[in-house]
Motif scaffolding. Structure first.
Motif, PDB file in Angstrom:
ATOM      1  N   VAL A 194       0.769  -1.052  -0.167  1.00 31.46           N
ATOM      2  CA  VAL A 194       0.235   0.029   0.248  1.00 31.46           C
ATOM      3  C   VAL A 194       0.893   1.364  -0.031  1.00 31.46           C
ATOM      4  CG1 VAL A 194      -1.842   1.420   1.209  1.00 31.46           C
ATOM      5  CG2 VAL A 194      -2.038  -1.224   1.150  1.00 31.46           C
ATOM      6  N   ILE A 223      -8.074   0.487  -3.028  1.00 30.68           N
ATOM      7  CA  ILE A 223      -8.520   0.050  -1.923  1.00 30.68           C
ATOM      8  C   ILE A 223      -9.341   1.132  -0.999  1.00 30.68           C
ATOM      9  CG2 ILE A 223      -6.687  -1.673  -1.763  1.00 30.68           C
ATOM     10  CD1 ILE A 223      -5.199   0.071   0.109  1.00 30.68           C
ATOM     11  N   MET A 259     -14.216  -7.399   0.620  1.00 34.40           N
ATOM     12  CA  MET A 259     -13.014  -6.559   1.268  1.00 34.40           C
ATOM     13  C   MET A 259     -13.554  -6.135   2.673  1.00 34.40           C
ATOM     14  SD  MET A 259     -12.124  -3.203   1.685  1.00 34.40           S
ATOM     15  CE  MET A 259     -10.782  -2.023   1.437  1.00 34.40           C
ATOM     16  N   ILE A 298     -12.826  -3.612   6.377  1.00 35.36           N
ATOM     17  CA  ILE A 298     -11.438  -2.811   7.129  1.00 35.36           C
ATOM     18  C   ILE A 298     -12.147  -2.815   8.813  1.00 35.36           C
ATOM     19  CG2 ILE A 298     -10.396  -0.681   7.497  1.00 35.36           C
ATOM     20  CD1 ILE A 298     -11.067   0.191   4.778  1.00 35.36           C
ATOM     21  N   MET A 335      -3.709  -5.886   7.311  1.00 36.59           N
ATOM     22  CA  MET A 335      -3.142  -4.769   6.998  1.00 36.59           C
ATOM     23  C   MET A 335      -1.708  -4.981   7.815  1.00 36.59           C
ATOM     24  SD  MET A 335      -6.187  -2.159   7.094  1.00 36.59           S
ATOM     25  CE  MET A 335      -5.479  -0.690   8.006  1.00 36.59           C
ATOM     26  N   ARG A 362      -3.236  -6.200   2.516  1.00 31.11           N
ATOM     27  CA  ARG A 362      -3.198  -4.847   2.197  1.00 31.11           C
ATOM     28  C   ARG A 362      -1.967  -4.264   2.998  1.00 31.11           C
ATOM     29  NH1 ARG A 362      -8.657  -5.129   2.851  1.00 31.11           N
ATOM     30  NH2 ARG A 362      -8.291  -3.773   4.465  1.00 31.11           N
ATOM     31  N   THR A 408       2.545   0.514   5.943  1.00 32.00           N
ATOM     32  CA  THR A 408       3.638   1.057   6.898  1.00 32.00           C
ATOM     33  C   THR A 408       4.881  -0.060   7.289  1.00 32.00           C
ATOM     34  OG1 THR A 408       1.950   0.817   8.999  1.00 32.00           O
ATOM     35  CG2 THR A 408       2.368   2.785   8.073  1.00 32.00           C
ATOM     36  N   ARG A 430       3.538   7.062   7.081  1.00 39.07           N
ATOM     37  CA  ARG A 430       3.160   7.826   5.875  1.00 39.07           C
ATOM     38  C   ARG A 430       3.283   9.216   6.219  1.00 39.07           C
ATOM     39  NH1 ARG A 430      -0.293   3.499   5.401  1.00 39.07           N
ATOM     40  NH2 ARG A 430      -1.588   3.865   7.189  1.00 39.07           N
TER      41      ARG A 430
HETATM   42  C1  LIG Z   1      -3.725   2.755   4.392  1.00 43.28           C
HETATM   43  C2  LIG Z   1      -4.600   1.449   4.139  1.00 43.28           C
HETATM   44  C3  LIG Z   1      -4.023   0.125   4.459  1.00 43.28           C
HETATM   45  C4  LIG Z   1      -2.592  -0.155   4.731  1.00 43.28           C
HETATM   46  O1  LIG Z   1      -2.443   0.174   6.429  1.00 43.28           O
HETATM   47  P1  LIG Z   1      -1.089  -0.106   7.124  1.00 43.28           P
HETATM   48  O2  LIG Z   1      -1.526  -0.241   8.444  1.00 43.28           O
HETATM   49  O3  LIG Z   1      -0.148   1.059   6.752  1.00 43.28           O
HETATM   50  O4  LIG Z   1      -0.643  -1.460   6.495  1.00 43.28           O
HETATM   51  C5  LIG Z   1      -4.725  -1.155   4.126  1.00 43.28           C
HETATM   52  N1  LIG Z   1      -6.100  -1.084   3.645  1.00 43.28           N
HETATM   53  C6  LIG Z   1      -6.612   0.022   3.629  1.00 43.28           C
HETATM   54  C7  LIG Z   1      -7.874   0.117   2.946  1.00 43.28           C
HETATM   55  C8  LIG Z   1      -5.939   1.230   3.652  1.00 43.28           C
HETATM   56  O5  LIG Z   1      -6.552   2.561   3.314  1.00 43.28           O
END
Ligand SMILES: *Cc1c(COP(=O)(O)O)cnc(C)c1O
Length: 225
Positions: free
Chosen positions: A34, A81, A162, A164, A194, A214, A217, A223
């Motif tokens: 990412v 994403i 997907m 989050i 993530m 995904r 960091t 970032r």
């Molecule tokens: C930014 C982002 C990630 C990556 O997150 P990290 O914690 O830095 O690995 C993964 N998925 C989505 C949808 C994101 O916006």
């Protein structure tokens, strides 16, 4: 080895180790780097380390960063994403190989129309708001069936789901809910995990499908704001 190549190797090793522990085929886990809000030199470092699969959450930012690189690296695989507005559908279809964030009928219709115009078919996933958070994109679990039916009617093929998870909750419950919805609909691919929890995503792979992790960091460092 530079930092980026090091980080890539560390993450890949963890993936391989977790795959072995859970008897998952290494090839069934796809690492998405990412690159949102990361400086150019780090992205080039990742390309030099041989990685070709990248994720971005904003269409415009991704265009600025990847349009030219795409001409130099023909084997690039770009994943959207982040939320997609209908006025960005044209650019998104042109740039991305995967769109992880289909979440409403209006977007389904716009995507189908634009794919016909461009003669191009990015792979589409539906984003599910498993935590039912007001501020988060994605279809609510109890509205999933209606959106699924809409995709079928409009002729938009859906390959994966997907989510989050809410940042303050353990992710495993959300991954499991997403997997359950996928299995109920014969969907094979999952976009979960993530930097903090990608190892937990791996055991959830569905037979015949892939887990797309995904990771930002852990590969690139913090970032830029
Ligand atoms: C930014 C982002 C990630 C990556 O997150 P990290 O914690 O830095 O690995 C993964 N998925 C989505 C949808 C994101 O916006």
């Amino acid at each position: 080895m530079n930092d980026i190549a090091n980080n890539l190797e560390t993450v890949r090793k963890k993936i391989t180790k977790t795959c072995k522990a859970w008897d998952v085929n290494d090839g069934d886990v796809q690492l998405i780097a990412v690159s949102k809000k990361q400086p150019s030199e780090k992205i080039d470092g990742m390309l030099q380390a041989g990685h070709r699969v990248f994720g971005e959450n904003r269409v415009q930012e991704a265009g600025e960063r990847w349009t030219e690189r795409k001409e130099n690296y023909i084997d690039l695989d770009l994943h959207l994403i982040g939320p997609l507005q209908t006025n960005k559908v044209k650019d998104a279809v042109a740039l991305f190989n995967y769109i992880h964030t289909v979440d409403r009928p209006k977007l389904v219709k716009a995507l189908v129309k634009e794919m016909k115009v461009q003669g191009k078919k990015p792979v589409c996933f539906i984003q599910v708001n498993t935590g039912e958070e007001d501020q988060k994109a994605g279809i609510l679990p109890h509205d999933f069936k209606a959106l699924w039916d809409c995709c079928e009617q409009e002729g938009l093929e859906i390959s994966g789901l997907m989510c989050i998870p809410p940042f303050d909750e353990p992710s495993t419950h959300h991954f499991a809910l997403l997997r359950k919805i996928a299995e109920e609909h014969g969907i094979k691919d999952l976009s979960i995990g993530m930097s903090g929890d990608y190892e937990k995503a791996i055991p959830l792979v569905i037979e015949g499908g892939k887990v797309f992790v995904r990771v930002g960091t852990a590969l690139f460092g913090a970032r830029q704001i």
